[in-house]
Design an enzyme around this catalytic site. Sequence first.
Site, PDB file in Angstrom:
ATOM      1  N   GLY A   8       0.847  -1.192   0.000  1.00  0.00           N
ATOM      2  CA  GLY A   8       0.000   0.000   0.000  1.00  0.00           C
ATOM      3  C   GLY A   8       0.877   1.234   0.000  1.00  0.00           C
ATOM      4  N   GLY A   9       0.249   2.376   0.000  1.00  0.00           N
ATOM      5  CA  GLY A   9       0.982   3.635   0.013  1.00  0.00           C
ATOM      6  C   GLY A   9       1.339   4.061   1.428  1.00  0.00           C
ATOM      7  N   HIS A  49       5.163   2.994  16.243  1.00  0.00           N
ATOM      8  CA  HIS A  49       4.913   1.593  15.901  1.00  0.00           C
ATOM      9  C   HIS A  49       5.022   0.700  17.143  1.00  0.00           C
ATOM     10  CE1 HIS A  49       4.870   1.025  11.375  1.00  0.00           C
ATOM     11  NE2 HIS A  49       5.012   2.326  11.502  1.00  0.00           N
ATOM     12  N   ARG A  52       1.994   1.165  19.456  1.00  0.00           N
ATOM     13  CA  ARG A  52       0.782   0.535  18.929  1.00  0.00           C
ATOM     14  C   ARG A  52       0.834  -0.980  19.094  1.00  0.00           C
ATOM     15  NH1 ARG A  52       0.642   1.947  13.442  1.00  0.00           N
ATOM     16  NH2 ARG A  52       1.761   0.036  12.981  1.00  0.00           N
ATOM     17  N   GLU A  61      16.038  -6.119  15.120  1.00  0.00           N
ATOM     18  CA  GLU A  61      16.389  -5.009  14.227  1.00  0.00           C
ATOM     19  C   GLU A  61      17.335  -5.554  13.177  1.00  0.00           C
ATOM     20  OE1 GLU A  61      17.786  -1.704  16.529  1.00  0.00           O
ATOM     21  OE2 GLU A  61      15.904  -1.556  17.634  1.00  0.00           O
TER      22      GLU A  61
END
Length: 167
Positions: A8-9, A49, A52, A61
Amino acid sequence: MAVILITGGARSGKSKRAETRTRAFPGQPVYVATAEALDAEMETRIAMHRARRGTDWIEREVPLDLVESLLATDGGGARLVDCLTLWLSNLMHAERDWEREVRELAAALLRLKSPVVLVTNEVGLGIVPDNALARSFRDAAGIMNQTIADVADEAEFVVAGLPMKLK
């Protein structure tokens, strides 16, 4: 095992959708982050992020060695890779052979036991960029997305937080 590609964008809701899909699998989810906090703005994005998602994720990472990380975490909970386009950017910046590494990722995805949800950006829907570097990145991202979509069991395109099933 499932391989799910979500594209998606910018700010389309793809990461949130990917988190929901990843949590639907049994076991403790693993978040494989390809972003690096190189400036304050990225630090803020990463913090948003994390907030959430909550604390029940195992975090890795992994700015470059994505295949190795997926192999090392295989056999546990579902993995969420967020995102492939940042990984691609990291590879290009490090002057690594991104085409070979994308092919290696596609081949590895077919051999993994635990589910993988991969987030990527659709960067080819706008105007043609005015500089060679941006055009090169846009083209590389398109090739990468096609390669991974080809091996994915499912693919979704997220617009305004709403997923559309592609595959």
